[in-house]
Design an enzyme around this catalytic site. Structure first.
Site, PDB file in Angstrom:
ATOM      1  N   TYR A   1      28.008  32.208  23.381  1.00  0.00           N
ATOM      2  CA  TYR A   1      29.308  32.185  24.046  1.00  0.00           C
ATOM      3  C   TYR A   1      29.813  30.741  24.137  1.00  0.00           C
ATOM      4  CZ  TYR A   1      32.936  31.819  27.401  1.00  0.00           C
ATOM      5  OH  TYR A   1      34.126  31.476  27.970  1.00  0.00           O
TER       6      TYR A   1
ATOM      7  N   HIS B   1      28.032  33.049  31.226  1.00  0.00           N
ATOM      8  CA  HIS B   1      28.822  34.193  30.749  1.00  0.00           C
ATOM      9  C   HIS B   1      28.006  35.478  30.687  1.00  0.00           C
ATOM     10  CE1 HIS B   1      32.442  35.775  28.615  1.00  0.00           C
ATOM     11  NE2 HIS B   1      33.010  34.763  29.248  1.00  0.00           N
TER      12      HIS B   1
ATOM     13  N   GLU C   1      34.759  36.092  37.410  1.00  0.00           N
ATOM     14  CA  GLU C   1      36.001  36.353  36.678  1.00  0.00           C
ATOM     15  C   GLU C   1      36.184  37.827  36.344  1.00  0.00           C
ATOM     16  OE1 GLU C   1      34.895  33.598  33.571  1.00  0.00           O
ATOM     17  OE2 GLU C   1      35.168  35.140  32.053  1.00  0.00           O
TER      18      GLU C   1
ATOM     19  N   ARG D   1      35.379  32.677  41.299  1.00  0.00           N
ATOM     20  CA  ARG D   1      35.985  32.457  39.972  1.00  0.00           C
ATOM     21  C   ARG D   1      36.918  33.595  39.566  1.00  0.00           C
ATOM     22  NH1 ARG D   1      37.014  29.224  36.412  1.00  0.00           N
ATOM     23  NH2 ARG D   1      36.102  30.267  34.632  1.00  0.00           N
TER      24      ARG D   1
ATOM     25  N   HIS E   1      39.904  31.628  37.680  1.00  0.00           N
ATOM     26  CA  HIS E   1      39.792  31.752  36.220  1.00  0.00           C
ATOM     27  C   HIS E   1      41.110  31.310  35.569  1.00  0.00           C
ATOM     28  CE1 HIS E   1      39.044  34.452  32.521  1.00  0.00           C
ATOM     29  NE2 HIS E   1      38.103  33.543  32.520  1.00  0.00           N
TER      30      HIS E   1
HETATM   31 MG    MG Z   1      33.778  32.234  32.467  1.00  0.00          MG
END
Ligand code: MG
Length: 426
Positions: free
Chosen positions: A179, A234, A284, A305, A334
């Site tokens: 990622y 992630h 997020e 986030r 985010h």
């Molecule tokens: Mg992220």
């Protein structure tokens, strides 16, 4: 005097034409850059008065558009656009089943537009409606992604030279996909897969974990500790390896480690918190208050986030921000390219007015994106600046938007697989 005088004149004009009402809601789908964006315009019976909001769910934008056109618009035409809280609460439960990302994004599009309208009527930028500025501009973190340590180091140094004090660092894993950096799966790795496995990019947790530790070690040795480094896991690691990584990076003092667990595994934070003082950021993918509230009230994370449109927009985000302040949790909303410039403006207004602001993720808008969204927040020297126009300060140029239609009906995530063929979380 000018702004207030204008507001009084507007209010009088509004009174002259009867009570203020929503007359139409329009969805604008546009792709001036890489991302499928969803913008919303809410029109009123006051001549020239409308608001704009962000309803961007890049992966499934047409579902959001249908929710707005088929359900929110018929319910809200004729309603008072200044009844923001009542509209939010009413539409939140109108579907009975709630807290899903599609309906939350739809609600966010309308909610942002209503705050924009309120600001325009009051002659004030939205941050003033939220209590006023507690900072001059918004400190940003920028992204540094590379496939070699040397290249990554030079990107971090460049960012520091450009005025950034916070940099997100992601390093490609040799031979594997990962990622946040463009490393490619090597021939050797493809050959190591079981016979009959398709030719997808391959992600493996162990090489990623080892490579990330090497990255922190290298960057701190070369650059020192005066720049704040951020890293996004992630949700790629199984929980025990996420524990290992967050504990092992402790000596390198990251500003935060982001999303060490998937939302489905959020209960692991209570274990992680007992194991390390590494600052933790999460959220997020959160869409429901029961996902973030336990993490905040038990002080299991340091930064929230959330992707503001995915929870229903500014009205709920400001409550979350206030709640987080009570528990010493800071905000890091985010903010990559899958948030429209209107969404970035929402982030910015909240950032300007929040004492418990932590940091803001930046996105550099292309010229085409700025053409579609005039008034998009300006970025200079590591800070985002408000233009101080009434409302959110950003608009959508529908003619420009129409020149950038969607290239696909949305986007898909989750193409990486393990060596044995198992799908990896995006
Ligand atoms: Mg992220």
């Amino acid at each position: 005097m000018g702004a207030l005088g204008g507001a009084t004149a507007l209010a009088q004009a509004g009174r002259g034409t009867g009570p203020l009402k929503i007359t139409d809601i329009k969805v604008i789908l546009t792709q001036p850059g890489a991302d499928n964006l969803v913008a919303v315009k809410v029109f009123t019976n006051e001549p020239g008065l409308y608001g704009v909001g962000c309803a961007t769910h890049r992966e499934r934008p047409l579902a959001v558009a249908a929710a707005i056109e088929q359900y929110l618009k018929p319910a809200l035409v004729g309603k008072d656009p200044e009844a923001i809280e009542d509209i939010w609460q009413t539409q939140y439960v109108a579907s009975y089943f709630r807290s899903g990302v599609t309906l939350n994004n739809a609600l966010s599009g309308v909610d942002g537009a209503l705050w924009d309208i309120l600001g325009k009527r009051a002659g004030m930028p939205v941050y003033k409606l939220l209590g006023g500025k507690v900072r001059t501009a918004v400190p940003l973190y920028t992204h540094a992604s590379a496939t070699t340590l040397e290249e990554l180091e030079s990107l971090v140094r460049k960012a520091m030279g450009d005025g950034y004090r916070h940099v997100r660092v992601q390093l490609g894993v040799p031979g594997f996909a990962t990622y946040g950096a463009n490393s490619l799966t090597s021939e050797t790795v493809q050959k190591a897969r079981p016979q009959g496995t398709g030719n997808s990019p391959v992600f493996e947790p162990t090489p990623y974990l080892n490579n990330t530790l090497k990255m922190f070690d290298y960057l701190r040795a070369k650059i020192g500790f005066d720049v704040d480094l951020i890293h996004d896991v992630h949700e790629r690691l199984p929980p025990p390896q996420a524990l290992q990584l967050c504990k092992a990076v402790e000596p390198y003092r990251p500003f935060f480690m982001e999303d060490p667990f998937a939302p489905e595994d959020a209960h692991w934070f209570s274990v992680l918190r007992q194991q390390t003082v590494t600052p933790l950021a999460m959220g997020e993918l959160f869409v429901n208050r029961n996902e973030w509230l336990p993490l905040v009230q038990n002080r299991l994370i340091d930064f929230i986030r959330i992707h503001i449109s995915a929870i229903g927009g500014l009205s709920l985000a400001r409550k979350i921000q206030c709640c987080c302040e009570m528990f010493g949790v800071r905000t890091a909303w985010h903010g990559p390219g899958n948030v429209s410039p209107i969404g970035h403006a929402v982030n910015m207004h909240l950032d300007l007015a929040s004492y418990n602001f932590g940091i803001q993720e930046e996105n550099r808008f292309s010229d085409a994106t700025r053409e579609v969204f005039p008034g998009a927040p300006e970025i200079r020297g590591g800070y985002m600046y408000a233009n101080d126009k009434p409302g959110l300060g950003v608009d959508v140029d529908e003619k420009a938007a129409a020149r950038f239609p969607y290239k696909t009906p949305g986007q898909n995530r989750g193409t990486d697989r393990r060596l044995d063929g198992t799908i990896v979380r995006p």
